[in-house]
Write a protein that holds these residues in place. Structure first.
Motif, mmCIF file in Angstrom:
data_model
loop_
_atom_site.group_PDB
_atom_site.id
_atom_site.type_symbol
_atom_site.label_atom_id
_atom_site.label_comp_id
_atom_site.label_asym_id
_atom_site.label_seq_id
_atom_site.Cartn_x
_atom_site.Cartn_y
_atom_site.Cartn_z
ATOM 1 N N ALA A 139 0.867 -1.138 0.004
ATOM 2 C CA ALA A 139 0.137 0.038 0.122
ATOM 3 C C ALA A 139 0.976 1.258 0.001
ATOM 4 O O ALA A 139 0.525 2.275 -0.368
ATOM 5 C CB ALA A 139 -1.016 -0.156 1.129
ATOM 6 N N VAL A 140 1.911 1.205 0.846
ATOM 7 C CA VAL A 140 2.846 2.502 0.822
ATOM 8 C C VAL A 140 4.049 2.195 -0.383
ATOM 9 O O VAL A 140 4.918 2.949 -0.360
ATOM 10 C CB VAL A 140 3.623 2.787 2.031
ATOM 11 C CG1 VAL A 140 2.355 2.830 3.048
ATOM 12 C CG2 VAL A 140 4.322 1.526 2.523
ATOM 13 N N HIS A 141 4.036 1.231 -1.626
ATOM 14 C CA HIS A 141 4.794 1.172 -2.560
ATOM 15 C C HIS A 141 6.256 0.805 -1.911
ATOM 16 O O HIS A 141 7.283 1.205 -2.313
ATOM 17 C CB HIS A 141 4.804 2.043 -3.320
ATOM 18 C CG HIS A 141 3.520 2.495 -3.797
ATOM 19 N ND1 HIS A 141 2.717 1.892 -4.561
ATOM 20 C CD2 HIS A 141 2.710 4.010 -3.522
ATOM 21 C CE1 HIS A 141 1.655 2.539 -4.841
ATOM 22 N NE2 HIS A 141 1.805 3.729 -4.117
ATOM 23 N N MET A 142 6.328 0.056 -0.898
ATOM 24 C CA MET A 142 7.753 -0.473 -0.328
ATOM 25 C C MET A 142 7.900 -1.837 -0.081
ATOM 26 O O MET A 142 8.523 -2.299 0.699
ATOM 27 C CB MET A 142 7.889 0.324 1.087
ATOM 28 C CG MET A 142 7.879 1.833 1.016
ATOM 29 S SD MET A 142 9.124 2.593 0.462
ATOM 30 C CE MET A 142 10.610 2.363 1.848
ATOM 31 N N GLN A 143 7.323 -2.637 -0.980
ATOM 32 C CA GLN A 143 7.124 -4.080 -0.796
ATOM 33 C C GLN A 143 8.503 -4.795 -0.822
ATOM 34 O O GLN A 143 8.664 -5.680 -0.296
ATOM 35 C CB GLN A 143 6.252 -4.814 -1.876
ATOM 36 C CG GLN A 143 6.357 -4.083 -3.502
ATOM 37 C CD GLN A 143 5.539 -3.020 -3.623
ATOM 38 O OE1 GLN A 143 5.796 -2.067 -3.196
ATOM 39 N NE2 GLN A 143 4.555 -3.389 -4.439
ATOM 40 N N ASP A 144 9.336 -4.088 -1.354
ATOM 41 C CA ASP A 144 10.541 -4.738 -1.674
ATOM 42 C C ASP A 144 11.811 -4.597 -0.363
ATOM 43 O O ASP A 144 12.935 -4.524 -0.409
ATOM 44 C CB ASP A 144 11.630 -4.192 -2.907
ATOM 45 C CG ASP A 144 10.787 -4.678 -4.165
ATOM 46 O OD1 ASP A 144 9.940 -5.792 -4.204
ATOM 47 O OD2 ASP A 144 10.863 -3.852 -5.284
ATOM 48 N N TYR A 145 11.131 -3.743 0.694
ATOM 49 C CA TYR A 145 12.115 -3.250 1.711
ATOM 50 C C TYR A 145 11.874 -3.884 3.008
ATOM 51 O O TYR A 145 12.385 -3.532 4.032
ATOM 52 C CB TYR A 145 11.716 -1.695 2.029
ATOM 53 C CG TYR A 145 12.457 -0.894 1.045
ATOM 54 C CD1 TYR A 145 11.568 -0.644 -0.284
ATOM 55 C CD2 TYR A 145 13.553 -0.165 1.339
ATOM 56 C CE1 TYR A 145 12.354 0.115 -1.206
ATOM 57 C CE2 TYR A 145 13.931 0.727 0.235
ATOM 58 C CZ TYR A 145 13.425 0.776 -1.009
ATOM 59 O OH TYR A 145 14.001 1.553 -1.992
ATOM 60 N N ALA A 146 11.053 -5.179 2.832
ATOM 61 C CA ALA A 146 10.752 -5.847 4.129
ATOM 62 C C ALA A 146 12.086 -6.344 5.035
ATOM 63 O O ALA A 146 12.003 -6.026 5.866
ATOM 64 C CB ALA A 146 10.026 -7.035 3.921
ATOM 65 N N ALA A 147 13.011 -6.654 4.321
ATOM 66 C CA ALA A 147 14.245 -7.284 5.045
ATOM 67 C C ALA A 147 15.432 -5.886 5.429
ATOM 68 O O ALA A 147 16.271 -6.191 6.006
ATOM 69 C CB ALA A 147 15.297 -8.236 4.224
ATOM 70 N N ARG A 148 15.048 -4.933 4.859
ATOM 71 C CA ARG A 148 15.884 -3.781 5.153
ATOM 72 C C ARG A 148 15.726 -3.150 6.529
ATOM 73 O O ARG A 148 15.024 -3.445 7.387
ATOM 74 C CB ARG A 148 15.565 -2.609 4.031
ATOM 75 C CG ARG A 148 15.653 -3.122 2.764
ATOM 76 C CD ARG A 148 17.148 -2.697 2.390
ATOM 77 N NE ARG A 148 17.715 -1.393 2.056
ATOM 78 C CZ ARG A 148 17.518 -0.717 1.012
ATOM 79 N NH1 ARG A 148 16.896 -1.101 -0.034
ATOM 80 N NH2 ARG A 148 17.981 0.565 1.003
#
Lengths: 267, 237, 326
Positions: free
Chosen positions: B125-134
């Motif tokens: 929803a916040v367009h950050m789906q690739d950041y989970a592991a960051r």
């Protein structure tokens, strides 16, 4: 909302407020030393100490109730002394049995516990008087004058400056956690997670506070260095003590010695 | 149909007796997007903290049909209100983005599968789906802001309450946040100094000054009233 | 909910609970160790560390506000000595904890002033030394693998709390203000649990730091040399932690207590026997002394009231003068 009301200092113009911080610090510590030196059960001296501290509280013009209310801080620690009513040998006051155990309360034990409570009570009142009538910069100046190493005083000063900033930060972290500690409306689940998870989250908050403090420490050093800081803290010294300061100091110490003599020689 | 937010005669005093909130009343209907503006120290942040019971004053606060004063309601209210704080560092205290976004669902006791689904949905929803592991700490302020919003979205809240969502952002990050806020369907109350964003995004505005609500008007009409804005420390954008 | 910003008072000894002998001895020990620490820190770290230590002391103070619910209204807190040691090394940590405990005693009456030496000794020095020994040993055992950070962090934080509590209990027993056979097992037992909270929070903080700023944890650094010394330290620490509560709960422990109390008796009575027979004439009996104390007390309070009236009158004069000028 900030938590500056943490600072117990109350600005004022009473004689106690205006007393030199060096004299005040020495007299406060000597008062507590006197209370601690008195033997258990020296009630006449205890009464004198109480009268003295009450007089000082009156002189602060802040109202005795303020001091008495805060003085109950040390109360929970009484738990450590309470078993003495049974363990101190002496004239039995009462005996009762609990299962296989027999407990005997002794007069001496009760007197010792009451003495500890009283000493602790008057001492904490003196500490409150010191903290609430002396601003922190004054205390720092007094520490410097009393030859506490400059480096330590400098760290104390920086710490004081940032206590409120970081306490605010901790408060905001706690609020952010509370704001998300919710339950589903149709809650069939047990909320709160496991104990270890809660502890780990709290650890994460502590870690984030520390990391931000490290970064802040670097920025503060840069700001200090930009103003010519070279590791040496330079401050203006306190003015020399006036005659009346010496008189107050001398009179205070003499009163303490007299109170101690009353307790040590008579009881 | 219940009001989403209903505040009636709310008073909050600091320990020293100062009235931070002085007889505040307003209601917000489901789906409304409302701005909360006013000078620093007007009481905006204090008001926001009342909306999920972190602070409690005198008077009535009802959120999503529940009384905030009642202790039994608190956990449900906290799940219903997503509070996004001004400084994202206060909100992101876990080692990774995933842990932070998962906090709400984990606290609610949801099973692992649903926690993962919620986190994925919130990050999408916040367009950050690739950041989970960051590691949150190393992201830019704009990215942190969006992760902070995701940490509330993962609780599936009815209402989003945001404190200064655009403060401290560069123009592009600000634009991204505004775009994101436009996309989100939740009822919204946004405390801000950014009147250009208010004009663009929020049809209704509450003005606070010295602990009181001094205006509750349609945004365009309010922004035309220059004398009123000036009197309350604001500026026409 | 957020009303108690201060640390739990379980281990901060207030004034009145330590005999002067114990309090002064620990003040002297503390002063010597803090002086060494100051010397080492200014030699090793340089001026950059002064603001850092001030801010970290404030952070540890503020970090003690962070809590998590345990059960039945109780909550786990952070004390922070272990974290300070792991991040800054033992000498800087001693100074940081000295500042934290100094402010707590001086400003917030969390711990006494005369008892401050003891409080710094227990939490700031013993806590730091135990952490240092245990953490370094486990790191060395792990040979640079990350588990050493977390296992070492947990064990050192847990043991530092337990041992600091045991030392506290021994000081109270030595002062005659808490019976050793009750205080030692009680304080030890409670802090075995409290220490678990400290250990878990410390691990959480270390996990955060490990992800965010691994440089602060010197990841990968391990000193295999001297590992045996550290392991010995760990074993000793464990032995103290486990043996003290056990020892004092055995019947034999009571003999040890009796010995302590015998020693206590000598230590305590000494200062009062300096002038044993010189009772002041006229106030030789207790009742009379009490009455006299009462009279002097009344006079003191009366004098104070008079002082206020006098000070008020003096203050009012310049105020009145300035009012007429306006």
């Amino acid at each position: 909302m900030h938590i500056h009301f943490l600072d117990p200092y109350h600005a004022g113009r009473s004689p106690i407020h205006q007393l030199d911080p060096r004299v005040k610090l020495v007299l406060a510590v000597a008062f507590i030393l006197t209370a601690s030196l008195l033997p258990f059960g020296a009630w006449p001296s205890y009464i004198l100490l109480l009268a003295l501290i009450l007089s000082i509280e009156l002189l602060t013009e802040m109202g005795i109730a303020y001091f008495l209310k805060r003085a109950f801080l040390a109360l929970p620690f009484m738990l450590a002394a309470l078993p003495l009513i049974f363990t101190v040998q002496g004239t039995p006051l009462a005996t009762f049995t609990l299962g296989a155990w027999t407990f005997t309360i002794s007069v001496e034990g009760v007197e010792r516990v009451a003495s500890i409570a009283f000493k602790s009570w008057v001492s904490v009142q003196m500490a409150i008087v010191l903290a609430s009538t002396t601003s922190f910069p004054q205390l720092l100046a007094a520490m410097r004058a009393l030859r506490i190493p400059k480096l330590l005083v400098a760290i104390f000063g920086l710490m004081w400056r940032y206590i409120f900033v970081l306490a605010d930060e901790a408060l905001r972290l706690l609020r952010a956690r509370a704001a998300r500690s919710g339950a589903r409306r149709d809650a069939p689940y047990k909320t709160g997670g496991t104990l270890a998870w809660r502890a780990r989250v709290t650890g994460g908050m502590a870690g984030s506070l520390l990391v931000r403090s490290f970064e802040r420490g670097d920025r503060i050093y840069a700001a200090m260095a930009a103003r010519g800081y070279d590791g040496e803290t330079r401050t203006l010294p306190l003015p020399a003590l006036q005659t009346w300061h010496w008189l107050v100091l001398g009179a205070g110490l003499i009163i303490y010695i007299l109170i101690w003599l009353v307790g040590a020689l008579i009881v | 149909m219940h009001h989403t937010i209903q505040v009636h005669n709310l008073v909050f005093k600091y320990p020293d007796g100062t009235r931070a909130l002085d007889d505040v009343s307003f209601t917000i209907a489901p789906g409304e997007k409302v701005a909360l503006v006013g000078p620093n120290g007007a009481g905006k942040s204090t008001l926001i903290l009342h909306l999920n019971g972190i602070l409690r004053g005198e008077g009535q606060v009802r959120v999503a049909g529940m009384e905030v004063g009642a202790n039994a309601n608190l956990p449900k209210i906290r799940a219903a209100v997503g509070l996004v704080f001004q400084d994202p560092d206060d909100q992101l205290f876990s080692p990774t983005v995933f842990d932070d976004v998962a906090f709400g669902p984990l606290y609610q006791g949801l099973p692992e599968k649903e926690v993962r689904a919620r986190v994925a949905a919130a990050l999408a929803a916040v367009h950050m789906q690739d950041y989970a592991a960051r590691v949150s700490h190393h992201l830019s302020v704009g990215q942190k802001k969006r992760i902070a919003i995701a940490t509330t979205l993962s609780m599936e809240p009815e209402i989003l309450v945001l404190d200064e969502p655009t403060a401290g952002l560069d123009p592009r990050a600000r634009r991204d946040v505004i775009k994101l806020l436009r996309e989100l369907p939740q009822t919204m109350l946004i405390a801000t100094h950014d009147l250009r964003m208010v004009a663009e995004l929020l049809p209704r505005t509450l003005v606070m000054d010295q602990g009181r609500v001094v205006a509750d008007r349609a945004t365009p009409a309010l922004l035309d009233d220059e004398a009123f804005l000036l009197a309350h420390g604001l500026e026409k954008p | 909910m957020l009303s108690a910003p201060l640390a739990p008072p379980a281990m901060h000894i207030p004034d009145g609970f330590l005999s002067v002998f114990v309090a002064v001895t620990l003040w002297i020990v503390t002063i010597v160790i803090v002086a060494i620490a100051l010397h080492r820190v200014s030699a090793d770290l340089g001026e950059r560390q002064v603001p850092m230590m001030g801010v970290l002391a404030a952070a540890i103070f503020a970090g003690q506000m962070l809590n998590f619910p345990v059960a039945g209204g109780t909550s786990g807190h952070l004390l922070g000595a272990a974290l300070a040691t792991i991040l800054m090394g033992p000498w800087a940590a001693i100074i940081i904890m000295t500042c934290v405990l100094g402010i707590q005693g001086l400003i917030f009456q969390d711990g006494g002033l005369l008892a401050m030496g003891a409080n710094i000794f227990n939490m700031g020095i013993v806590g730091v030394i135990v952490t240092h020994f245990v953490y370094r040993s486990v790191r060395a055992l792990a040979g640079g693998k990350p588990w050493g950070i977390f296992v070492g962090g947990f064990l050192s934080a847990w043991l530092s709390v337990i041992i600091a509590a045991l030392v506290t209990a021994l000081e109270l027993a030595l002062s005659g203000t808490s019976p050793a056979n009750i205080a030692v097992p009680a304080m030890g037992g409670i802090h075995i649990l409290i220490g678990l909270g400290e250990g878990l929070i410390t691990v959480g903080a270390l996990a955060f730091l490990y992800f965010v700023r691994p440089d602060l944890l010197n990841v990968g650094e391990a000193k295999p040399a001297g590992a045996s010394v550290w392991i010995a330290g760990l074993v000793v620490a464990l032995a103290i932690a486990l043996a003290s509560p056990l020892a004092s709960s055995f019947p034999d422990g009571l003999e040890w207590v009796a010995e302590q109390q015998g020693f206590l008796h000598i230590a305590q009575s000494a200062p009062y026997q300096i002038i044993p027979d010189y009772a002041l004439p006229g106030i030789a009996n207790k009742e009379l002394a009490t009455i006299l104390a009462g009279i002097v007390g009344v006079l003191l309070v009366f004098g104070a009231a008079f002082g206020i009236a006098y000070a008020r009158r003096k203050d009012r004069a310049p105020q009145a003068a300035s009012r007429t000028l306006n």
